[in-house]
Design an enzyme around this catalytic site. Structure first.
Site, PDB file in Angstrom:
ATOM      1  N   GLY A   1      43.614  31.043  48.778  1.00 44.78           N
ATOM      2  CA  GLY A   1      45.125  30.981  48.759  1.00 44.78           C
ATOM      3  C   GLY A   1      46.263  31.787  49.587  1.00 44.78           C
ATOM      4  O   GLY A   1      46.949  31.360  50.239  1.00 44.78           O
ATOM      5  N   ILE A   2      45.939  33.171  49.087  1.00 46.60           N
ATOM      6  CA  ILE A   2      46.733  34.360  49.990  1.00 46.60           C
ATOM      7  C   ILE A   2      46.251  34.267  51.312  1.00 46.60           C
ATOM      8  O   ILE A   2      46.870  34.341  52.399  1.00 46.60           O
ATOM      9  CB  ILE A   2      46.509  35.454  49.088  1.00 46.60           C
ATOM     10  N   GLY A   3      44.978  34.110  51.399  1.00 39.46           N
ATOM     11  CA  GLY A   3      44.073  34.465  52.723  1.00 39.46           C
ATOM     12  C   GLY A   3      44.632  33.489  53.938  1.00 39.46           C
ATOM     13  O   GLY A   3      44.931  34.004  55.033  1.00 39.46           O
TER      14      GLY A   3
ATOM     15  N   CYS B   1      30.772  35.705  15.705  1.00 40.44           N
ATOM     16  CA  CYS B   1      30.631  34.898  14.495  1.00 40.44           C
ATOM     17  C   CYS B   1      32.079  33.993  14.679  1.00 40.44           C
ATOM     18  O   CYS B   1      32.045  32.899  14.052  1.00 40.44           O
ATOM     19  CB  CYS B   1      30.563  35.808  13.267  1.00 40.44           C
TER      20      CYS B   1
ATOM     21  N   ARG C   1      37.345  43.362  44.087  1.00 35.46           N
ATOM     22  CA  ARG C   1      38.304  44.116  44.149  1.00 35.46           C
ATOM     23  C   ARG C   1      38.055  45.736  44.192  1.00 35.46           C
ATOM     24  O   ARG C   1      38.329  46.382  44.914  1.00 35.46           O
ATOM     25  CB  ARG C   1      39.668  43.902  43.321  1.00 35.46           C
TER      26      ARG C   1
ATOM     27  N   LEU D   1      37.767  40.763  40.026  1.00 36.56           N
ATOM     28  CA  LEU D   1      38.056  42.298  39.871  1.00 36.56           C
ATOM     29  C   LEU D   1      36.875  43.088  40.323  1.00 36.56           C
ATOM     30  O   LEU D   1      37.028  44.222  41.067  1.00 36.56           O
ATOM     31  CB  LEU D   1      37.838  42.540  38.122  1.00 36.56           C
TER      32      LEU D   1
ATOM     33  N   ASN E   1      41.442  23.096  46.466  1.00 37.69           N
ATOM     34  CA  ASN E   1      42.168  24.039  47.264  1.00 37.69           C
ATOM     35  C   ASN E   1      43.027  23.366  48.134  1.00 37.69           C
ATOM     36  O   ASN E   1      43.990  24.099  48.609  1.00 37.69           O
ATOM     37  CB  ASN E   1      41.150  24.477  48.266  1.00 37.69           C
TER      38      ASN E   1
ATOM     39  N   CYS F   1      38.725  57.824  42.660  1.00 36.16           N
ATOM     40  CA  CYS F   1      39.210  58.639  43.722  1.00 36.16           C
ATOM     41  C   CYS F   1      39.414  60.160  43.316  1.00 36.16           C
ATOM     42  O   CYS F   1      39.827  60.722  44.344  1.00 36.16           O
ATOM     43  CB  CYS F   1      40.623  57.850  44.367  1.00 36.16           C
TER      44      CYS F   1
END
Lengths: 640, 322
Positions: A22-24, A168, A117, A114, A51, A435
């Protein structure tokens, strides 16, 4: 800001895009229009019908083809003289190593999960290449800039954990529709059609759970000479009738809960109805097993309708029958897939029948599919806006214009008159385990837990490493790789099953383990602390990892509220005063956590099948990382 | 018609967006007719968005013939001169847009939009105007307001890295979600003329500077009888002079409209490509909201400047007395 002023920086840039979804699609188009001439794009996915409403570079005729390649061809039609290099591959493939990343001036993420990413974040840090990260959900979106040493990395703030449910709740005491969906998908569907060797908690635990589950094993076996209709009714009566009777027999459970009502097929569906049940012939026209549908057989058309108990029961039996008659070959190794119509029909019907038994409101197939498939809501407009914002940040990064870097939020409701809200990026978190080199702390029962538990639950699930290597001082406890000899593989396999305190040099309180991923070039240290007991409900892993949540003072303040985002307790932050700007932050977060709920359902607590339950990936776009929202608003307030 | 169900094909194609705005909104979209006058990078983005969203029909008006310059921010035009040569912008865009979604009718209408009568505009539910003069904006807006049928009116402009959207939904009724509840609301929009006639002194102190700058440029082009965007750095002295006259007449401090901002707007009136999807995206969302009657619509100006990255709403409805 006009194009010419940027041309040298843009023209000379070599850009890596990860994701052509979508963003791509929007991003590749906007990069090309903005004058970028050397773009590489990685995406492992192929094109699907769902899509096409937003991934506008793709057409019906492209369904099944590589997104990266089709996107390239489509953009070359209006910008034929630029270079676009597509890779139909997983960004986690070893070919995309640090050296590969080093050739780029900037990396732009348009990812949907995630895991990938975090992987890209680590490679960008190792290669010292700036990363621009983005995500959208419905009308919400965000763009963030991650430049090593200047701004925080993608993992400086912990991301909300996937929504999990105690076992449960799923097996015995569902109270929401999503619990029924998880049961239908992860337990019943898996039991009937999936890998039989997988552990499965389908049968309700009664007071003498062991014996009842043993005899129940046979119930699910389908013998060749058994009539399929009979078999279906037997399964129906067992899971919706007998199992609930068993659960009811445990009086303790129902002291403070509404008692469920067992349902038997003869009550839900009188015999004369079931005689006419299913017109398999209607499916006769298709030889393609993937098009078989119980809805078609039964003449049910609208996926938005909520079916009655009788309709659900008919769909349940019909779908079961169709699986055995038309797709018998797949039985035994199926995994639920939201694009498998028959599987969605089966799971919808099963979840609704269970919901009826427990007095939970029923849902349509359309809704059930969204919940079961963790479908991310997505529209073209938000992706387009986000892509524009990414390119604006890309130009700044290429010009080293650090003081003007912004993270930008695309909002559904204006906050202080803004629909697009830019915020100054955070500084790197000095105690980020990715980092910076701050050690983590792991509380664990070293007399019980095995090395395997650390590898599965911490190294893979929490730290997101692919090919880890674990060291205790100079001793190598575990590693993954292609070049290991047999003796080593055997040794590591044996180590996995060793209890921590029983290693030659025991892993116990005060031990520091070093964990390294050579592909990601990430290394971190974990201090071990022995702890005897863990709360089964709150700490289902049986261990607690901490250490990277501490951060600078600004960020620290958000931690309390961040912790809430992932949990249901945040739902209690209700009324917010729109005029009070400080209050808008939790208001936003609450909304967002609601949005995300469906995206992140999974079950935790069952140690054996835990990994299997965390089904988060979707073919689609790009989940907004919710935890940044509150901090963004706070940061902004401070800067004024 | 309202009870009509979406087809299987529609449900499959629009699955992800129905999850955002619901099946009812999708049905309304599929019956909506949109008019877009003026093709540029921003309206091309807008057209893409609403064709993907699945509106009933899209009609394009712009008789200009494609030139190399028109390609710069517009991905709907093939780059090959042997393909685009001699064709109008609208014809080229129509051909590309048709491909995006076979369920949407895309057509071209020839002619000058100020000559179209009310009857023409009454065929549409939404009218979007771009690349046109101040007087044309006012004229079309008035034509739409005179119709017995309510037509949603928008203007959109993008210069350099700045963009502006104006919205007039007249008396608009909509529902919005507040916590668990759905609330019915309505809002009475002022016209473009009414909005820009609000005395500058009456405007909020923190009013977007872009609002003032756009009014100056718009007035300058109108007075000099230029086509929209037909300005250059050579016009800067004239523009600055007009700004000073404006400020004096309206008792606004001159520093409220920075010279540097005006300089940017006249130096390169072309669109900075990454701004087009942002403005075209916001406009797309707003049109979808207006058609579906779901969600709080934009009232009544939106501004974006890539320099500071802010996307700001300015509501002049309360200053116009309407």
């Amino acid at each position: 800001m006009a194009t010419q002023k940027h041309s040298p920086a843009i023209k000379g840039a070599k850009v890596l895009m990860v994701g052509a979804g979508g963003i791509g699609c929007e991003l590749l188009k906007t990069l090309a229009l903005s004058g970028f001439q050397d773009i590489h794009i990685i995406d492992m996915d192929t094109i699907e019908v769902s899509n096409l409403n937003r991934q506008f570079l793709f057409r019906q005729s492209h369904v099944g083809q590589s997104k990266a390649k089709v996107a390239r061809d489509a953009v070359l039609k209006f910008r034929p003289h630029i270079s676009i290099t597509p890779y139909h591959a997983n960004v986690k493939d070893p070919d995309f190593n640090v050296d590969f990343f080093k050739q780029f001036n900037v990396v732009l993420n348009g990812l949907d999960n995630l895991d990938a990413r975090r992987h890209v974040n680590r490679l960008c840090l190792a290669a010292d290449v700036p990363l621009i990260e983005s995500g959208t959900t419905g009308f919400l979106g965000q763009v963030t800039v991650h430049v090593k040493g200047i701004t925080e990395c993608y993992e400086c703030q912990p991301k909300p954990a996937p929504k999990t449910y105690p076992v449960c709740t799923i097996t015995s005491t569902p109270s929401k529709f999503v619990h029924c969906i998880v049961w239908a998908k992860e337990l019943l569907f898996a039991k009937l059609f999936g890998d039989k060797s997988q552990a499965n908690d389908l049968n309700v635990r009664s007071s003498d759970g062991a014996s009842s589950s043993e005899q129940a094993e046979d119930v699910f076996e389908h013998s060749k000479d058994e009539d399929i209709e009979q078999y279906g009714r037997r399964i129906y009566d067992h899971v919706f009738g007998y199992n609930i009777e068993v659960a009811l027999s445990n009086e303790e459970t129902w002291k403070n809960r509404n008692r469920p009502k067992p349902i038997y097929s003869r009550d839900a569906m009188p015999n004369d109805v079931s005689q006419q049940n299913g017109n398999v012939e209607k499916n006769g026209a298709t030889n393609d097993p993937s098009l078989v549908s119980a809805m078609v057989s039964l003449g049910l058309k609208n996926p938005q309708d909520v079916w009655s108990l009788m309709e659900n029961s008919r769909v349940f039996l019909e779908a079961l029958k169709l699986f055995f008659m038309k797709r018998g070959k797949e039985i035994g190794n199926m995994i639920f897939d939201k694009d498998d119509q028959l599987a969605v029909e089966f799971v919808t019907a099963a979840a609704n029948i269970r919901a009826t038994a427990f007095g939970i409101p029923l849902h349509s197939l359309f809704e059930a599919k969204g919940i079961a498939g963790n479908i991310v809501h997505a529209v073209a407009t938000t992706n387009a806006i986000i892509a524009g914002l990414i390119v604006i940040e890309t130009v700044k990064v290429l010009q080293n214009d650090a003081k003007n870097y912004r993270m930008t939020y695309c909002l559904e409701h204006p906050t202080r008159k803004m629909l697009l809200m830019p915020v100054e990026p955070f500084e790197p978190n000095k105690s980020c385990y990715v980092c910076s080199e701050t050690p983590l702390l792991l509380e664990i029962n070293t007399n019980r837990a095995k090395l395997r538990d650390i590898v599965e639950k911490i190294v893979k699930n929490k730290l997101g490493m692919n090919s880890p290597l674990i060291m205790h001082g100079a001793a190598l406890l575990y590693e993954v790789g292609d070049d290991l000899d047999e003796a080593m593989i055997k040794n590591y396999a044996a180590n996995l099953d060793k209890v921590l305190s029983e290693f030659p040099s025991p892993v116990t309180s005060g031990t520091m383990l070093t964990i390294e991923d050579l592909q990601q070039e990430l290394k971190c240290n974990i201090n071990i602390k022995h702890r005897e007991e863990f709360d089964e409900e709150k700490e289902p892993d049986g261990m607690v990892l901490s250490g990277w949540t501490q951060a600078t003072s600004v960020v620290k303040e958000d931690k309390k509220s961040n912790a809430n985002v992932g949990s249901t307790s945040s739902a209690s932050e209700l009324e917010t005063d729109k005029n009070n700007e400080i209050e808008t932050a939790p208001g936003k977060k609450r909304k967002l956590s609601d949005v995300s709920e469906a995206d992140t359902s999974s079950v935790a607590g069952d140690t054996k099948s835990h990994g299997k339950f965390e089904v988060l990936d979707d073919d689609d776009d790009d989940v907004v990382m919710l935890n940044d929202w509150g901090s963004a608003a706070n940061k902004k307030l401070r800067s004024q | 018609m309202d009870g009509e169900e979406l087809t299987e094909q529609e449900t499959a194609l629009y699955d992800r967006q129905i999850r955002v705005w619901g099946a009812d909104a999708q049905r309304r979209l599929s019956k909506a007719h949109i008019l877009v006058c003026g093709i540029n990078g921003t309206t091309a983005e807008f057209c893409k968005n609403i064709v993907l969203a699945g509106v009933g029909s899209l009609t394009l008006v712009d008789d200009r013939v494609a030139t190399e310059e028109a390609l710069s921010a517009n991905f709907l035009i093939p780059s090959d001169e042997s393909v685009y040569g001699g064709k109008t912008l609208t014809e080229l865009c129509r051909d590309s847009l048709k491909d995006f979604n076979p369920m949407v009718r895309v057509s071209v209408e020839k002619g000058d939009l100020s000559n179209f009568g009310g009857e023409f505009y009454s065929k549409f539910d939404v009218v979007v105007i771009s690349c046109c003069s101040l007087s044309t904006k006012k004229l079309i807006n008035e034509k739409c307001r005179k119709l017995s049928k309510r037509v949603a009116f928008y203007t959109v402009d993008c210069r350099d890295s700045c963009g502006e959207i104006f919205v007039d939904l007249q008396l608009h009724k909509y529902s919005k979600q507040k916590l668990e509840e759905t609330i019915e609301c309505q809002h009475n929009y002022p016209s473009f003329e009414e909005s820009i006639s609000v005395p500058w002194k009456a405007l909020p102190r923190k009013m977007s500077k872009l609002y003032f700058a756009m009014r100056v440029i718009e007035r300058f082009e109108d007075a000099e009888q230029r086509k929209p965007g037909e300005v250059s750095i050579a016009d800067l002295p004239g523009v600055l002079k007009l700004k000073n006259e404006f400020c004096e007449a309206q008792s606004l401090k001159e520093s409220h409209i920075p010279d540097a901002l005006l300089e940017r707007l006249v130096t390169d009136p072309r669109e900075f490509p990454p701004v087009c999807p942002i403005i075209g995206g916001i406009l797309g969302q707003e049109v979808i909201k207006a058609i579906s009657g779901k969600g709080e619509p934009l009232k009544n100006f939106f501004f974006f400047d890539a320099m500071d990255g802010k996307g700001i709403i300015e509501d002049l409805s309360n200053n116009t007395g309407s």
